[in-house]
Design a protein around this motif. Structure first.
Motif, PDB file in Angstrom:
ATOM      1  N   GLN A  51     -76.485 -14.642  -4.077  1.00  0.00           N
ATOM      2  CA  GLN A  51     -77.340 -13.594  -3.560  1.00  0.00           C
ATOM      3  C   GLN A  51     -78.620 -13.619  -4.387  1.00  0.00           C
ATOM      4  O   GLN A  51     -78.572 -13.508  -5.618  1.00  0.00           O
ATOM      5  N   ARG A  52     -79.733 -13.815  -3.716  1.00  0.00           N
ATOM      6  CA  ARG A  52     -81.034 -13.938  -4.395  1.00  0.00           C
ATOM      7  C   ARG A  52     -80.992 -15.010  -5.485  1.00  0.00           C
ATOM      8  O   ARG A  52     -81.424 -14.808  -6.612  1.00  0.00           O
ATOM      9  N   LYS A  53     -80.409 -16.140  -5.140  1.00  0.00           N
ATOM     10  CA  LYS A  53     -80.305 -17.322  -6.009  1.00  0.00           C
ATOM     11  C   LYS A  53     -79.416 -17.128  -7.229  1.00  0.00           C
ATOM     12  O   LYS A  53     -79.377 -17.969  -8.119  1.00  0.00           O
ATOM     13  N   ASN A  54     -78.660 -16.036  -7.283  1.00  0.00           N
ATOM     14  CA  ASN A  54     -77.736 -15.788  -8.390  1.00  0.00           C
ATOM     15  C   ASN A  54     -76.306 -15.851  -7.890  1.00  0.00           C
ATOM     16  O   ASN A  54     -75.989 -15.303  -6.827  1.00  0.00           O
ATOM     17  N   PRO A  55     -75.399 -16.496  -8.652  1.00  0.00           N
ATOM     18  CA  PRO A  55     -73.998 -16.528  -8.241  1.00  0.00           C
ATOM     19  C   PRO A  55     -73.370 -15.137  -8.331  1.00  0.00           C
ATOM     20  O   PRO A  55     -73.654 -14.376  -9.253  1.00  0.00           O
ATOM     21  N   VAL A  56     -72.551 -14.808  -7.332  1.00  0.00           N
ATOM     22  CA  VAL A  56     -71.877 -13.510  -7.277  1.00  0.00           C
ATOM     23  C   VAL A  56     -70.413 -13.702  -6.911  1.00  0.00           C
ATOM     24  O   VAL A  56     -70.026 -14.721  -6.336  1.00  0.00           O
ATOM     25  N   ASP A  57     -69.591 -12.717  -7.259  1.00  0.00           N
ATOM     26  CA  ASP A  57     -68.188 -12.711  -6.854  1.00  0.00           C
ATOM     27  C   ASP A  57     -68.103 -12.544  -5.336  1.00  0.00           C
ATOM     28  O   ASP A  57     -68.916 -11.834  -4.735  1.00  0.00           O
ATOM     29  N   VAL A  58     -67.103 -13.190  -4.730  1.00  0.00           N
ATOM     30  CA  VAL A  58     -66.885 -13.088  -3.289  1.00  0.00           C
ATOM     31  C   VAL A  58     -65.419 -12.766  -3.046  1.00  0.00           C
ATOM     32  O   VAL A  58     -64.531 -13.390  -3.633  1.00  0.00           O
ATOM     33  N   LEU A  59     -65.167 -11.782  -2.202  1.00  0.00           N
ATOM     34  CA  LEU A  59     -63.800 -11.437  -1.815  1.00  0.00           C
ATOM     35  C   LEU A  59     -63.489 -12.133  -0.498  1.00  0.00           C
ATOM     36  O   LEU A  59     -64.174 -11.925   0.509  1.00  0.00           O
ATOM     37  N   LEU A  60     -62.474 -12.995  -0.516  1.00  0.00           N
ATOM     38  CA  LEU A  60     -62.041 -13.699   0.686  1.00  0.00           C
ATOM     39  C   LEU A  60     -60.748 -13.080   1.188  1.00  0.00           C
ATOM     40  O   LEU A  60     -59.798 -12.911   0.420  1.00  0.00           O
ATOM     41  N   THR A  61     -60.694 -12.751   2.454  1.00  0.00           N
ATOM     42  CA  THR A  61     -59.454 -12.299   3.077  1.00  0.00           C
ATOM     43  C   THR A  61     -58.975 -13.436   3.967  1.00  0.00           C
ATOM     44  O   THR A  61     -59.704 -13.908   4.837  1.00  0.00           O
ATOM     45  N   LEU A  62     -57.751 -13.889   3.709  1.00  0.00           N
ATOM     46  CA  LEU A  62     -57.216 -15.076   4.386  1.00  0.00           C
ATOM     47  C   LEU A  62     -55.896 -14.768   5.059  1.00  0.00           C
ATOM     48  O   LEU A  62     -55.100 -13.956   4.575  1.00  0.00           O
ATOM     49  N   THR A  63     -55.640 -15.442   6.151  1.00  0.00           N
ATOM     50  CA  THR A  63     -54.352 -15.397   6.832  1.00  0.00           C
ATOM     51  C   THR A  63     -53.732 -16.781   6.685  1.00  0.00           C
ATOM     52  O   THR A  63     -54.358 -17.785   7.017  1.00  0.00           O
ATOM     53  N   TYR A  64     -52.516 -16.810   6.168  1.00  0.00           N
ATOM     54  CA  TYR A  64     -51.851 -18.092   5.908  1.00  0.00           C
ATOM     55  C   TYR A  64     -50.530 -18.125   6.666  1.00  0.00           C
ATOM     56  O   TYR A  64     -49.703 -17.217   6.518  1.00  0.00           O
ATOM     57  N   ASP A  65     -50.358 -19.142   7.485  1.00  0.00           N
ATOM     58  CA  ASP A  65     -49.083 -19.343   8.189  1.00  0.00           C
ATOM     59  C   ASP A  65     -48.145 -20.044   7.222  1.00  0.00           C
ATOM     60  O   ASP A  65     -48.397 -21.161   6.792  1.00  0.00           O
ATOM     61  N   PHE A  66     -47.065 -19.387   6.890  1.00  0.00           N
ATOM     62  CA  PHE A  66     -46.169 -19.790   5.829  1.00  0.00           C
ATOM     63  C   PHE A  66     -44.875 -20.346   6.412  1.00  0.00           C
ATOM     64  O   PHE A  66     -44.278 -19.749   7.291  1.00  0.00           O
ATOM     65  N   ASP A  67     -44.480 -21.520   5.922  1.00  0.00           N
ATOM     66  CA  ASP A  67     -43.203 -22.116   6.320  1.00  0.00           C
ATOM     67  C   ASP A  67     -42.523 -22.632   5.065  1.00  0.00           C
ATOM     68  O   ASP A  67     -42.860 -23.701   4.564  1.00  0.00           O
ATOM     69  N   ALA A  68     -41.590 -21.863   4.544  1.00  0.00           N
ATOM     70  CA  ALA A  68     -40.911 -22.208   3.287  1.00  0.00           C
ATOM     71  C   ALA A  68     -39.980 -23.400   3.437  1.00  0.00           C
ATOM     72  O   ALA A  68     -39.587 -24.002   2.452  1.00  0.00           O
ATOM     73  N   SER A  69     -39.644 -23.771   4.677  1.00  0.00           N
ATOM     74  CA  SER A  69     -38.737 -24.906   4.865  1.00  0.00           C
ATOM     75  C   SER A  69     -39.437 -26.237   4.594  1.00  0.00           C
ATOM     76  O   SER A  69     -38.790 -27.240   4.345  1.00  0.00           O
ATOM     77  N   THR A 108     -40.278 -18.401   7.683  1.00  0.00           N
ATOM     78  CA  THR A 108     -41.558 -18.686   8.307  1.00  0.00           C
ATOM     79  C   THR A 108     -42.226 -17.387   8.710  1.00  0.00           C
ATOM     80  O   THR A 108     -41.566 -16.381   8.916  1.00  0.00           O
ATOM     81  N   GLY A 109     -43.526 -17.416   8.830  1.00  0.00           N
ATOM     82  CA  GLY A 109     -44.280 -16.231   9.202  1.00  0.00           C
ATOM     83  C   GLY A 109     -45.687 -16.301   8.656  1.00  0.00           C
ATOM     84  O   GLY A 109     -46.174 -17.353   8.281  1.00  0.00           O
ATOM     85  N   THR A 110     -46.321 -15.153   8.600  1.00  0.00           N
ATOM     86  CA  THR A 110     -47.723 -15.089   8.199  1.00  0.00           C
ATOM     87  C   THR A 110     -47.884 -14.146   7.017  1.00  0.00           C
ATOM     88  O   THR A 110     -47.219 -13.126   6.936  1.00  0.00           O
ATOM     89  N   ILE A 111     -48.805 -14.523   6.115  1.00  0.00           N
ATOM     90  CA  ILE A 111     -49.168 -13.665   4.992  1.00  0.00           C
ATOM     91  C   ILE A 111     -50.678 -13.433   5.074  1.00  0.00           C
ATOM     92  O   ILE A 111     -51.449 -14.374   5.262  1.00  0.00           O
ATOM     93  N   VAL A 112     -51.078 -12.186   4.941  1.00  0.00           N
ATOM     94  CA  VAL A 112     -52.497 -11.843   4.862  1.00  0.00           C
ATOM     95  C   VAL A 112     -52.760 -11.434   3.419  1.00  0.00           C
ATOM     96  O   VAL A 112     -52.085 -10.549   2.887  1.00  0.00           O
ATOM     97  N   PHE A 113     -53.715 -12.118   2.795  1.00  0.00           N
ATOM     98  CA  PHE A 113     -54.003 -11.826   1.394  1.00  0.00           C
ATOM     99  C   PHE A 113     -55.492 -11.953   1.120  1.00  0.00           C
ATOM    100  O   PHE A 113     -56.249 -12.478   1.941  1.00  0.00           O
ATOM    101  N   ALA A 114     -55.901 -11.440  -0.012  1.00  0.00           N
ATOM    102  CA  ALA A 114     -57.297 -11.543  -0.429  1.00  0.00           C
ATOM    103  C   ALA A 114     -57.333 -12.108  -1.833  1.00  0.00           C
ATOM    104  O   ALA A 114     -56.436 -11.861  -2.643  1.00  0.00           O
ATOM    105  N   MET A 115     -58.373 -12.880  -2.101  1.00  0.00           N
ATOM    106  CA  MET A 115     -58.586 -13.376  -3.452  1.00  0.00           C
ATOM    107  C   MET A 115     -60.076 -13.357  -3.739  1.00  0.00           C
ATOM    108  O   MET A 115     -60.896 -13.484  -2.831  1.00  0.00           O
ATOM    109  N   THR A 116     -60.380 -13.151  -4.994  1.00  0.00           N
ATOM    110  CA  THR A 116     -61.765 -13.124  -5.424  1.00  0.00           C
ATOM    111  C   THR A 116     -62.137 -14.483  -5.971  1.00  0.00           C
ATOM    112  O   THR A 116     -61.418 -15.044  -6.794  1.00  0.00           O
TER     113      THR A 116
END
Length: 73
Positions: A53-71, A1-9
């Motif tokens: 952005q200006r009515k055009n789709p753009v890539d977005v970088l999300l940084t997320l914190t996930y509380d992880f419990d492998a059990s 158990t614990g936390t993972i900080v990750f980013a995805m586009t």
């Protein structure tokens, strides 16, 4: 158990792009399990609403914190 900080586009077409793990405080296998889960979402062609952005789709970088419990499966 614990936390993972990750980013995805979220690419301008809504699909998941690159994934980077910044900090793993959940044990050795947690990052591998997270990447496996995200790869399954990629293979299922799961789409998100991209950023705009200006009515055009753009890539977005999300940084997320996930509380992880492998059990819990």
């Amino acid at each position: 158990t614990g936390t993972i900080v990750f980013a995805m586009t979220i690419q301008n077409d809504g699909y998941i792009g690159d994934v980077q793990i910044y900090k793993n405080m959940a044990g050795e296998n947690a990052d591998k399990l997270l990447l496996e889960a995200l790869n399954k979402l990629k293979k299922q062609k799961m789409r998100f609403l991209p950023g705009f952005q200006r009515k055009n789709p753009v890539d977005v970088l999300l940084t997320l914190t996930y509380d992880f419990d492998a059990s819990k499966k």
